[in-house]
Design a protein around this motif. Structure first.
Motif, PDB file in Angstrom:
ATOM      1  N   GLY A   1       0.811  -1.211   0.000  1.00  0.00           N
ATOM      2  CA  GLY A   1       0.000   0.000   0.000  1.00  0.00           C
ATOM      3  C   GLY A   1       0.839   1.253   0.000  1.00  0.00           C
ATOM      4  O   GLY A   1       0.575   2.198  -0.762  1.00  0.00           O
ATOM      5  N   PHE A   2       1.873   1.284   0.838  1.00  0.00           N
ATOM      6  CA  PHE A   2       2.755   2.461   0.875  1.00  0.00           C
ATOM      7  C   PHE A   2       3.514   2.624  -0.436  1.00  0.00           C
ATOM      8  O   PHE A   2       3.724   3.742  -0.915  1.00  0.00           O
ATOM      9  CB  PHE A   2       3.740   2.346   2.042  1.00  0.00           C
ATOM     10  CG  PHE A   2       3.124   2.628   3.380  1.00  0.00           C
ATOM     11  CD1 PHE A   2       2.530   3.850   3.641  1.00  0.00           C
ATOM     12  CD2 PHE A   2       3.136   1.679   4.390  1.00  0.00           C
ATOM     13  CE1 PHE A   2       1.948   4.129   4.865  1.00  0.00           C
ATOM     14  CE2 PHE A   2       2.568   1.936   5.623  1.00  0.00           C
ATOM     15  CZ  PHE A   2       1.967   3.164   5.861  1.00  0.00           C
ATOM     16  N   PHE A   3       3.934   1.501  -1.033  1.00  0.00           N
ATOM     17  CA  PHE A   3       4.664   1.561  -2.290  1.00  0.00           C
ATOM     18  C   PHE A   3       3.778   2.091  -3.414  1.00  0.00           C
ATOM     19  O   PHE A   3       4.189   2.965  -4.191  1.00  0.00           O
ATOM     20  CB  PHE A   3       5.189   0.158  -2.633  1.00  0.00           C
ATOM     21  CG  PHE A   3       5.951   0.080  -3.922  1.00  0.00           C
ATOM     22  CD1 PHE A   3       6.781   1.105  -4.346  1.00  0.00           C
ATOM     23  CD2 PHE A   3       5.840  -1.037  -4.734  1.00  0.00           C
ATOM     24  CE1 PHE A   3       7.497   1.024  -5.521  1.00  0.00           C
ATOM     25  CE2 PHE A   3       6.552  -1.141  -5.919  1.00  0.00           C
ATOM     26  CZ  PHE A   3       7.373  -0.098  -6.319  1.00  0.00           C
ATOM     27  N   MET A   4       2.550   1.589  -3.503  1.00  0.00           N
ATOM     28  CA  MET A   4       1.646   2.013  -4.563  1.00  0.00           C
ATOM     29  C   MET A   4       1.167   3.450  -4.374  1.00  0.00           C
ATOM     30  O   MET A   4       0.653   4.060  -5.316  1.00  0.00           O
ATOM     31  CB  MET A   4       0.440   1.072  -4.624  1.00  0.00           C
ATOM     32  CG  MET A   4       0.779  -0.360  -5.016  1.00  0.00           C
ATOM     33  SD  MET A   4       1.676  -0.475  -6.586  1.00  0.00           S
ATOM     34  CE  MET A   4       0.450   0.171  -7.720  1.00  0.00           C
TER      35      MET A   4
ATOM     36  N   TYR B   1      -5.131   3.187  -3.750  1.00  0.00           N
ATOM     37  CA  TYR B   1      -4.355   1.966  -3.563  1.00  0.00           C
ATOM     38  C   TYR B   1      -3.933   1.785  -2.099  1.00  0.00           C
ATOM     39  O   TYR B   1      -3.846   0.662  -1.608  1.00  0.00           O
ATOM     40  CB  TYR B   1      -3.109   1.978  -4.447  1.00  0.00           C
ATOM     41  CG  TYR B   1      -3.409   1.859  -5.925  1.00  0.00           C
ATOM     42  CD1 TYR B   1      -3.929   0.681  -6.454  1.00  0.00           C
ATOM     43  CD2 TYR B   1      -3.173   2.923  -6.790  1.00  0.00           C
ATOM     44  CE1 TYR B   1      -4.201   0.565  -7.808  1.00  0.00           C
ATOM     45  CE2 TYR B   1      -3.449   2.811  -8.143  1.00  0.00           C
ATOM     46  CZ  TYR B   1      -3.958   1.634  -8.652  1.00  0.00           C
ATOM     47  OH  TYR B   1      -4.233   1.522  -9.982  1.00  0.00           O
ATOM     48  N   LEU B   2      -3.667   2.887  -1.425  1.00  0.00           N
ATOM     49  CA  LEU B   2      -3.170   2.801  -0.055  1.00  0.00           C
ATOM     50  C   LEU B   2      -4.227   2.324   0.930  1.00  0.00           C
ATOM     51  O   LEU B   2      -3.967   1.425   1.749  1.00  0.00           O
ATOM     52  CB  LEU B   2      -2.635   4.164   0.392  1.00  0.00           C
ATOM     53  CG  LEU B   2      -2.283   4.291   1.887  1.00  0.00           C
ATOM     54  CD1 LEU B   2      -1.121   3.374   2.242  1.00  0.00           C
ATOM     55  CD2 LEU B   2      -1.970   5.734   2.248  1.00  0.00           C
ATOM     56  N   LEU B   3      -5.424   2.905   0.889  1.00  0.00           N
ATOM     57  CA  LEU B   3      -6.414   2.698   1.944  1.00  0.00           C
ATOM     58  C   LEU B   3      -6.809   1.246   2.152  1.00  0.00           C
ATOM     59  O   LEU B   3      -6.785   0.760   3.292  1.00  0.00           O
ATOM     60  CB  LEU B   3      -7.644   3.579   1.664  1.00  0.00           C
ATOM     61  CG  LEU B   3      -7.381   5.101   1.714  1.00  0.00           C
ATOM     62  CD1 LEU B   3      -8.658   5.870   1.369  1.00  0.00           C
ATOM     63  CD2 LEU B   3      -6.854   5.517   3.066  1.00  0.00           C
ATOM     64  N   PRO B   4      -7.189   0.493   1.104  1.00  0.00           N
ATOM     65  CA  PRO B   4      -7.566  -0.906   1.362  1.00  0.00           C
ATOM     66  C   PRO B   4      -6.401  -1.763   1.830  1.00  0.00           C
ATOM     67  O   PRO B   4      -6.562  -2.620   2.708  1.00  0.00           O
ATOM     68  CB  PRO B   4      -8.102  -1.382  -0.002  1.00  0.00           C
ATOM     69  CG  PRO B   4      -7.554  -0.426  -0.999  1.00  0.00           C
ATOM     70  CD  PRO B   4      -7.407   0.878  -0.302  1.00  0.00           C
ATOM     71  N   GLU B   5      -5.194  -1.537   1.259  1.00  0.00           N
ATOM     72  CA  GLU B   5      -4.025  -2.310   1.678  1.00  0.00           C
ATOM     73  C   GLU B   5      -3.645  -1.976   3.118  1.00  0.00           C
ATOM     74  O   GLU B   5      -3.235  -2.861   3.889  1.00  0.00           O
ATOM     75  CB  GLU B   5      -2.839  -2.005   0.749  1.00  0.00           C
ATOM     76  CG  GLU B   5      -3.033  -2.391  -0.696  1.00  0.00           C
ATOM     77  CD  GLU B   5      -2.730  -3.856  -0.967  1.00  0.00           C
ATOM     78  OE1 GLU B   5      -2.457  -4.584   0.006  1.00  0.00           O
ATOM     79  OE2 GLU B   5      -2.773  -4.266  -2.134  1.00  0.00           O
ATOM     80  N   LEU B   6      -3.788  -0.715   3.492  1.00  0.00           N
ATOM     81  CA  LEU B   6      -3.464  -0.285   4.849  1.00  0.00           C
ATOM     82  C   LEU B   6      -4.393  -0.947   5.863  1.00  0.00           C
ATOM     83  O   LEU B   6      -3.939  -1.495   6.874  1.00  0.00           O
ATOM     84  CB  LEU B   6      -3.580   1.237   4.942  1.00  0.00           C
ATOM     85  CG  LEU B   6      -3.240   1.882   6.290  1.00  0.00           C
ATOM     86  CD1 LEU B   6      -1.755   1.706   6.607  1.00  0.00           C
ATOM     87  CD2 LEU B   6      -3.603   3.367   6.283  1.00  0.00           C
ATOM     88  N   ALA B   7      -5.690  -0.918   5.590  1.00  0.00           N
ATOM     89  CA  ALA B   7      -6.665  -1.496   6.513  1.00  0.00           C
ATOM     90  C   ALA B   7      -6.470  -3.008   6.642  1.00  0.00           C
ATOM     91  O   ALA B   7      -6.427  -3.550   7.759  1.00  0.00           O
ATOM     92  CB  ALA B   7      -8.080  -1.180   6.035  1.00  0.00           C
TER      93      ALA B   7
END
Length: 265
Positions: A77-80, A121-127
Motif C-alpha cells: 500500500g505504501f509503495f503504490m 491503492y493505499l487505503l484498502p491495503e493499509l486497513a
C-alpha cells in the motif's frame, strides 16, 4: 530540522491536493479501491490455503505467515501510494516535462517522485495489512511490549525507505536509455516474491534477496525481529541497507540529472 519540517509540510500539501483530485472523480476513486480489493482477495487465498493445509513451513506456523503476508500488504500500500510517479518519469524525460521542476526551490527528486499520491491503492491495503498483522501477532503468541513494537515499527520505516530507493533505481536509467520498461518489469516482479516469507525459498536465493537485491529486507525483517530470528548482523543490515541504497539512489540521480537534455536545449 527546519528543512525536514519544510518537506513534511510539502508532503501534507501533496496529500491534500492528491486526495482532492481523486475525490473530484469519485467513480475512478471507487473503482481503484475496488480493483485493489480484488487483488487483496487473491493474495488472501495464499493464506487460506496454508490454514486449510494446517502445516508449518520450517519454523513458521500459519499464524506467523499471516503476520508476514499482512506486512507485505501494508508495504504494498505504501509503495503504490507513490509508484505512479516512478512510472511517469521516463515520459517526463522524453517530453522535456522535467524542465518545469528544475527551477523549483526544492529537491527535484522529491518533487518528481512525491508530487502525486494515490490513496485509492493505499487505503484498502493499509486497513487489511494492519488487521492481518494484529491478528497474526496475537494468534502466534508473539511478545507485546515497548521493545517488540518499537523494533517492528522501526524495521517497517526502514522497509519504506528501502522500497523507495531500491525501486526508483531502474527508473533513473531513463536518463540514459530510451526505454526502461523491461528492467522495471523485472524489478517489479521481484516485489511479488514477498507474497510469502523468504524462509520458503532456497538458501542462496534468500541470500541474494537479502544482501544483493534486498527485497526480502522490506517485508521480512519486521516479522523476523518479532520472532527473535533476526541475527545481530541481520539487525544491523536491516538498518544499514536502506541508508546505503538511498545514498546510492541519490548519487545516481544527481549524476543522471546532469545528463538531462531539456526541451529547450
Amino acid at each position: 530540522m527546519k528543512k525536514i519540517k519544510r518537506y513534511l509540510k510539502l508532503m501534507g500539501v501533496f496529500s491534500k491536493y492528491s486526495l482532492m483530485s481523486a475525490l473530484e472523480y469519485r467513480i475512478n476513486f471507487v473503482t481503484g479501491i475496488t480493483v485493489e480489493m480484488g487483488w487483496m482477495i487473491i493474495k488472501l487465498l495464499y493464506v487460506a490455503i496454508i490454514y486449510k493445509a494446517g502445516t508449518n513451513i520450517g519454523i513458521l506456523t500459519p499464524d506467523h505467515i499471516l503476520l508476514f503476508v499482512g506486512t507485505y500488504m501494508l508495504m504494498t500500500g505504501f509503495f503504490m501510494l507513490y509508484y505512479g510517479n516512478f512510472a511517469s518519469l521516463p515520459g517526463m524525460i522524453q517530453k522535456g516535462e522535467l524542465d518545469l521542476y528544475l527551477v523549483k526551490p526544492v529537491s527535484v527528486q522529491f518533487l518528481v517522485t512525491m508530487r502525486r499520491l494515490d490513496f485509492a491503492y493505499l487505503l484498502p491495503e493499509l486497513a487489511a495489512g494492519i488487521f492481518m498483522i494484529v491478528l497474526g501477532w496475537h494468534l502466534a503468541g508473539l511478545p507485546v511490549g515497548f521493545v517488540p513494537i518499537a523494533g517492528f515499527l522501526f524495521y517497517l520505516l526502514c522497509g519504506c525507505l528501502l522500497t523507495y530507493s531500491l525501486f526508483l533505481l531502474p527508473y533513473i536509467l531513463s536518463f540514459w536509455t530510451i526505454s526502461v520498461g523491461g528492467i522495471a518489469d523485472i524489478t517489479n516482479a521481484l516485489w511479488d516474491f514477498n507474497n510469502m516469507p523468504s524462509l520458503i525459498y532456497g538458501k542462496w536465493f534468500r541470500r541474494f534477496g537479502t544482501y544483493i537485491l534486498p527485497v526480502f529486507v522490506i517485508t521480512n525483517f519486521p516479522g523476523l525481529f518479532l520472532m527473535g530470528e533476526l541475527s545481530p548482523f541481520g539487525c544491523f543490515w536491516g538498518a544499514a541497507a536502506p541508508v546505503i541504497f538511498f545514498l546510492l539512489t541519490r548519487r545516481l540521480w544527481k549524476i543522471s540529472l546532469k545528463r538531462y537534455s531539456s526541451a529547450s536545449s
